[in-house]
Structure formats: C-alpha cells, structure tokens
Scaffold this active site. Structure first.
Site, PDB file in Angstrom:
ATOM      1  N   ALA A  17       0.883  -1.083   0.530  1.00  0.00           N
ATOM      2  CA  ALA A  17       0.080  -0.165   0.366  1.00  0.00           C
ATOM      3  C   ALA A  17       0.864   0.921  -0.723  1.00  0.00           C
ATOM      4  CB  ALA A  17      -0.747  -0.102   1.310  1.00  0.00           C
TER       5      ALA A  17
ATOM      6  N   ARG B  93       9.790   8.169  -3.070  1.00  0.00           N
ATOM      7  CA  ARG B  93      11.085   8.439  -3.635  1.00  0.00           C
ATOM      8  C   ARG B  93      11.551   7.511  -4.945  1.00  0.00           C
ATOM      9  NH1 ARG B  93      15.733   6.492   0.273  1.00  0.00           N
ATOM     10  NH2 ARG B  93      14.615   5.205   1.385  1.00  0.00           N
TER      11      ARG B  93
ATOM     12  N   ASN C 229      19.239 -20.582 -52.431  1.00  0.00           N
ATOM     13  CA  ASN C 229      20.255 -19.245 -52.190  1.00  0.00           C
ATOM     14  C   ASN C 229      19.679 -18.307 -52.456  1.00  0.00           C
ATOM     15  OD1 ASN C 229      23.241 -18.421 -52.028  1.00  0.00           O
ATOM     16  ND2 ASN C 229      22.393 -16.865 -53.717  1.00  0.00           N
TER      17      ASN C 229
ATOM     18  N   ALA D 116      21.572 -10.747 -52.555  1.00  0.00           N
ATOM     19  CA  ALA D 116      21.463  -9.590 -52.145  1.00  0.00           C
ATOM     20  C   ALA D 116      20.415  -8.657 -52.619  1.00  0.00           C
ATOM     21  CB  ALA D 116      22.515  -9.037 -51.605  1.00  0.00           C
TER      22      ALA D 116
HETATM   23  C1  UD1 Z   1       9.005  -2.368   8.241  1.00  0.00           C
HETATM   24  C2  UD1 Z   1       9.048  -3.240  10.468  1.00  0.00           C
HETATM   25  C3  UD1 Z   1      10.808  -2.951  10.537  1.00  0.00           C
HETATM   26  C4  UD1 Z   1      11.307  -3.736   9.952  1.00  0.00           C
HETATM   27  C5  UD1 Z   1      10.791  -3.035   8.311  1.00  0.00           C
HETATM   28  C6  UD1 Z   1      11.940  -3.648   7.808  1.00  0.00           C
HETATM   29  C7  UD1 Z   1       6.915  -2.758  11.101  1.00  0.00           C
HETATM   30  C8  UD1 Z   1       6.532  -1.745  12.427  1.00  0.00           C
HETATM   31  N1  UD1 Z   1       8.544  -2.276  10.816  1.00  0.00           N
HETATM   32  O1  UD1 Z   1       9.254  -1.150   9.103  1.00  0.00           O
HETATM   33  O2  UD1 Z   1      10.258  -3.609  11.712  1.00  0.00           O
HETATM   34  O3  UD1 Z   1      12.739  -3.153  10.417  1.00  0.00           O
HETATM   35  O4  UD1 Z   1      10.414  -3.389   8.083  1.00  0.00           O
HETATM   36  O5  UD1 Z   1      11.813  -3.467   6.448  1.00  0.00           O
HETATM   37  O6  UD1 Z   1       6.790  -3.566  10.640  1.00  0.00           O
HETATM   38  N2  UD1 Z   1       2.523  -1.142   4.118  1.00  0.00           N
HETATM   39  C9  UD1 Z   1       1.624  -0.795   4.128  1.00  0.00           C
HETATM   40  N3  UD1 Z   1       1.174   0.278   4.508  1.00  0.00           N
HETATM   41  C10 UD1 Z   1       1.808   0.920   4.973  1.00  0.00           C
HETATM   42  C11 UD1 Z   1       2.484   0.857   6.048  1.00  0.00           C
HETATM   43  C12 UD1 Z   1       3.812  -0.248   5.177  1.00  0.00           C
HETATM   44  O7  UD1 Z   1       1.175  -1.438   3.126  1.00  0.00           O
HETATM   45  O8  UD1 Z   1       0.216   1.282   6.293  1.00  0.00           O
HETATM   46  C13 UD1 Z   1       3.864  -1.135   3.477  1.00  0.00           C
HETATM   47  C14 UD1 Z   1       5.045  -0.567   3.169  1.00  0.00           C
HETATM   48  O9  UD1 Z   1       4.340  -0.790   1.522  1.00  0.00           O
HETATM   49  C15 UD1 Z   1       6.494  -1.736   2.361  1.00  0.00           C
HETATM   50  C16 UD1 Z   1       6.065  -2.110   3.925  1.00  0.00           C
HETATM   51  O10 UD1 Z   1       4.582  -2.452   4.280  1.00  0.00           O
HETATM   52  O11 UD1 Z   1       6.433  -2.498   1.432  1.00  0.00           O
HETATM   53  C17 UD1 Z   1       7.074  -1.884   5.202  1.00  0.00           C
HETATM   54  O12 UD1 Z   1       6.704  -0.570   5.138  1.00  0.00           O
HETATM   55  P1  UD1 Z   1       8.393   0.824   5.660  1.00  0.00           P
HETATM   56  O13 UD1 Z   1       7.633   1.695   6.409  1.00  0.00           O
HETATM   57  O14 UD1 Z   1       8.447   0.229   5.001  1.00  0.00           O
HETATM   58  O15 UD1 Z   1       8.127  -0.223   6.840  1.00  0.00           O
HETATM   59  P2  UD1 Z   1       9.581   0.410   8.065  1.00  0.00           P
HETATM   60  O16 UD1 Z   1       8.498   1.971   9.081  1.00  0.00           O
HETATM   61  O17 UD1 Z   1      10.684   0.097   7.548  1.00  0.00           O
END
Ligand code: UD1
Ligand code: CA
Length: 457
Positions: free
Chosen positions: A9, A14, A378, A381
């Site tokens: 989601a 970035r 053949n 060309a």
């Molecule tokens: C999360 C973990 C962290 C871990 C890290 C690894 C939690 C609270 N933390 O942190 O422990 O070390 O991943 O990369 O779980 N996403 C959604 N909906 C949301 C939020 C996130 O679908 O509301 C999805 C993002 O698109 C992504 C994944 O979940 O694919 C992880 O989200 P991200 O925000 O990257 O998590 P981190 O804060 O990095």
C-alpha cells in the site's frame, strides 16, 4: 491452511514516479510479480494483496490472476493496520496449524526456500525472519531475553540507546497462527513514536500469551533487500542478474563477462554454450548444446538449436532456429521466423512469418515475409518479398534448390518452382516455372557518342 498477505500500500515517494512502486520491474518483471511467484511456490490457500497508493493501477496489472484477492488500505496507518485490512479474508479452521505469512511487495527477491524454512521454524507458534547487520540503523530490533528467546521487536525510533546496539534486525517478514494473529491485531495500538499501528507489536503479544516466537534467517542477505528508490532498484537488479549469471556458470555455461549479461525471463542452456558480452535474453529462451551467441544480441522467446552461432548485434524474437545454423551479424528474426538446420541468415536480413529450409542462405540485405522457402535455396542480396499491398498480406513460395538473383522483387502471391533461377533485378509478378531461368529486365542499350553535361559557368 496457509494465507499469504502481501503489503503493497505504500507510496514509494522516493521512486519519483507515476507508476506504483511494486509495479517497477526487476529483471523485466514487476516487483510484486516476483513476490507472487515465490509465494505461490508455497501452495497457499489464499493470497491477499494490501494496496493503497495507486491501488487501481496495481489491481489492473494483475487483473488476470484469479488466485489473488485485493484489499484497500486508505489511509496507511502502519504495517499492523495494513494486515488488519486483510483479516476478514483470512481463512482459518481454528486450528494452530493454520498460518498467515506476511510479505512485503517491495522486497521482491525473498526466495521460497527461505520462506519454507520460516514456516518450518514456527512449529505451531510464530516465527520472524531476522538477520544480523553491521549497520542496523533504521530497522526494528529483535529483543531477546537472557536465555536468547525472542521477546519483542522494538522499532528504531522507539528504541533505547541500549536497544540501538542490537544488530539483529526484523526483515519485516513473519508468520503467525491465523486465529491468534487476528486476536493480537485487535489488541495493538498506535501509542508509539510514529503514531502507527505496528505489525511488530504482535511479537510481544504472542510472548505474553505464551506462544513461542522463533527466528529463521534468509539464505542470502540480498533476499531481504527492499526497494525504496531507483538506486536501490538498480542495485537489486545487478545483484539479481549476478545471481542468474552465477547459476548459469555453475551449470557449465561460459559467459564472456558475468557482469555484462541480462536475463529478463528464463534462459535454459545446454552444454558448452558460450555467451558474449552485452546480450539480453527476454521471455523464454532455450539454447541447445554448443550454441554461441555473439556480443550485443537481443533474444526473446526463442529456441536455438545445437551448434548454431548467432553473431554480433542480432535481434531474434518469437523465432526458432534449428541446429548448425549461422545467424548474423546484424540479422533480424521476427515472430514466426523458422530457420532450418545449416541455414545462413546474414547481415541486414529481416525474416518474418517465414520458413527458411535446410541449408538455404540469405546472406545479405533481404526482406523475407510470409514466405515458405525450401531447402538449399540461395536468396541473393537485396531480395524482397513484396508481401503487402497496403491492405492484405500474401504468401511467397520458393521450392527447393531455387536460385534467386540479387535485387529481385517477388510480388506475392507468387511461386518459384523447384530448381528455378531468377535473373538479377527481376520483378516477379507471375509464377516462375521449375528448372527454368526467369528474368524480367529491360534490354540493355548503349547510346553511342553520348556526352556528359558540363557545369554551366
Ligand atoms: C518495517 C518494520 C521494521 C523492519 C522494516 C524492514 C514495522 C512496524 N516495522 O519498518 O521492524 O525492520 O520494516 O524493512 O512493521 N506498508 C503498507 N501500509 C502501511 C505501512 C506500510 O502497506 O500502512 C507496506 C509498505 O508499502 C512496505 C512495507 O509495508 O512494503 C513496510 O513498510 P515500511 O514503511 O517500509 O516499514 P518500516 O517502517 O521500514
Ligand atoms: Ca522499509
């Protein structure tokens, strides 16, 4: 019963792109498709993809895949909140053997072997995929008790100085008993540094409820790398291409340079195959024993027979080449090209929807479309099959042992009989009989005493 929930989601700000992050490709395939391929290898009963930003685009990209369910998470209030959206779709029979595995759509390369190990590690409890990093900054940390048991996960932003020193991190991938997971998800709150519902909080709740939490580790560090930027996407692309190169080298393929080689699909090679630098393989490509591919070729959805050489800068798509043939340099085989054994296709020859029979040669500058060409023919060309009248396409038939002189136009539909010869420069509009010389050419004449014009001053 196994459920797999894929979190997809997130915004992917970035990436600086209008395309949702999980649709960006690695090795020519959307990241989410990589995750799905590995997920399906576990034979799950249900796959649920949590989408939010660009939800419509993501769903449209996978609309033909009937084994998927999509749920929308809007707004995004954390990973725990994301999994909560999938709860109504989670299948369980109330048994502890029912499990729910959580994957990330932007961590594309986690391998099914690693996931199987994670599933095995949980027994009937919970398991998290963790790894030790030299620089754990930013990740959730795995907090263990004095006897080494996992007790909870603390997010970087919520961690104490002491916890920041922990170098075992949460990759984000975990598996839990489904009924318990539903219960734990109903008990998490957003009382933390980021004001989010953390999926990681279910680890602490599991321990509180007396359900053991085990840890498993990825087979390779790159499996758990996530993509948040074009730089990370490019890095993962190179890692994955390097991995594919390594596998082929182990199987006995020679790569002139494993770092200058790209597979965007599946490449199957026989024994003693040689691939020069800068080649791109797309779709399903099969190279039989002893095939040599020259530098900078693009080969897509093609089968190449034993001992065939494809020389530099050739482009082959949806084509089949039999054994011992010579293609290129600078040849183009388009969809439906079917090249017989020992045939030669030389520079600047384009072949589409045509059969070129055994031992036949089109060595220079020709267009062959919608043609059936026999054996030992053949093609001189500059030969062109005029297959298109602007509305319809027509067939050209050239029988065995025919000789087509240079700069000939074959105005289809037209047929050249067995062993026939066409004189150079012929525009063939009627069938050419077997074994005869057919020629269409205005008689040559010389204007005696003609003088070249001179420049006017
Ligand atoms: C999360 C973990 C962290 C871990 C890290 C690894 C939690 C609270 N933390 O942190 O422990 O070390 O991943 O990369 O779980 N996403 C959604 N909906 C949301 C939020 C996130 O679908 O509301 C999805 C993002 O698109 C992504 C994944 O979940 O694919 C992880 O989200 P991200 O925000 O990257 O998590 P981190 O804060 O990095
Ligand atoms: Ca992340």
């Amino acid at each position: 019963m196994l459920n797999i929930v894929i979190l997809a989601a997130g915004l992917g700000k970035r990436m600086q792109s209008d395309l949702p992050k999980v649709l960006h490709p690695i090795a020519g395939k959307p990241m989410l498709a990589h995750v799905l391929d590995n997920a399906r290898r576990l034979n799950p009963d249900r796959i649920i993809v949590v989408v939010g930003h660009g939800a419509e685009q993501v769903q449209a990209g996978f609309a033909d895949q009937s084994d998927l369910d999509f749920v929308i998470q809007r707004p995004q209030q954390g990973t725990g909140h994301a999994v909560q959206q999938a709860v109504p779709l989670l299948r369980d029979s109330g048994n502890d053997s029912d499990a729910t595995l959580v994957l990330y759509g932007d961590v594309p390369l986690v391998q099914s072997e690693t996931l199987s190990r994670l599933l095995d590690a949980r027994a009937d409890g919970m398991a998290v995929l963790t790894e030790k990093l030299a620089d754990p900054a930013g990740y959730g940390r795995i907090v263990r008790d004095g006897s080494g048991r996992v007790v909870r996960i603390v997010e970087h932003k919520d961690a104490s100085a002491q916890e920041h020193a922990i170098n075992e991190v949460n990759t984000g991938i975990l598996v839990a008993p489904t009924a318990s997971l539903k219960n734990w998800l109903s008990r998490i709150n957003n009382d933390n540094a980021q004001g989010e519902y953390y999926l990681t909080d279910v680890v602490g709740l599991s321990v509180q409820d007396g359900v053991a939490v085990s840890a498993a580790h990825p087979g390779a560090g790159w499996e758990t790398l996530g993509v948040n930027s074009r730089i990370q996407q490019a890095q993962l692309e190179r890692i994955w291409q390097g991995e594919q190169a390594r596998r082929l080298l182990e199987l006995g393929v020679t790569l002139a340079d494993p770092a200058r080689f790209d597979v965007r699909g599946s490449l199957t090679c026989g024994r003693d195959v040689f691939i020069d630098v800068g080649c791109v393989f797309e779709g399903r490509v099969e190279l039989a024993d002893g095939v040599r591919i020259g530098p900078h070729c693009v080969i897509k959805d093609a089968v190449i027979g034993a001992g065939t050489h494809i020389e530099a800068f050739s482009h082959v798509q949806e084509a089949a080449v039999a054994d011992q043939a010579r293609i290129g340099p600078y040849a183009r085989l388009r969809p439906g090209a079917d090249i017989g054994s020992h045939a030669h296709v030389g520079n600047f020859v384009e072949i589409k929807k045509s059969r070129l029979g055994e031992g036949s040669k089109a060595n220079h500058l020709a267009y062959i479309g919608d043609a059936q060409i026999g054996a030992r023919v053949n093609i001189g060309a500059g030969t062109i099959t005029c297959n298109y009248d602007g509305v319809n396409k027509f067939q050209t038939i050239i029988e065995d042992d025919a000789f087509i002189g240079s700069d000939t136009q074959l105005v289809a539909p037209v047929k050249v009989g067995q062993g026939a010869t066409l004189g150079a420069g012929t525009t063939l509009t009627k069938d050419a009989p077997a074994q005869q010389l057919t020629i269409s050419r205005t008689a040559q004449k010389t204007i005696v005493g003609w003088v070249r014009p001179t420049k006017k001053s």
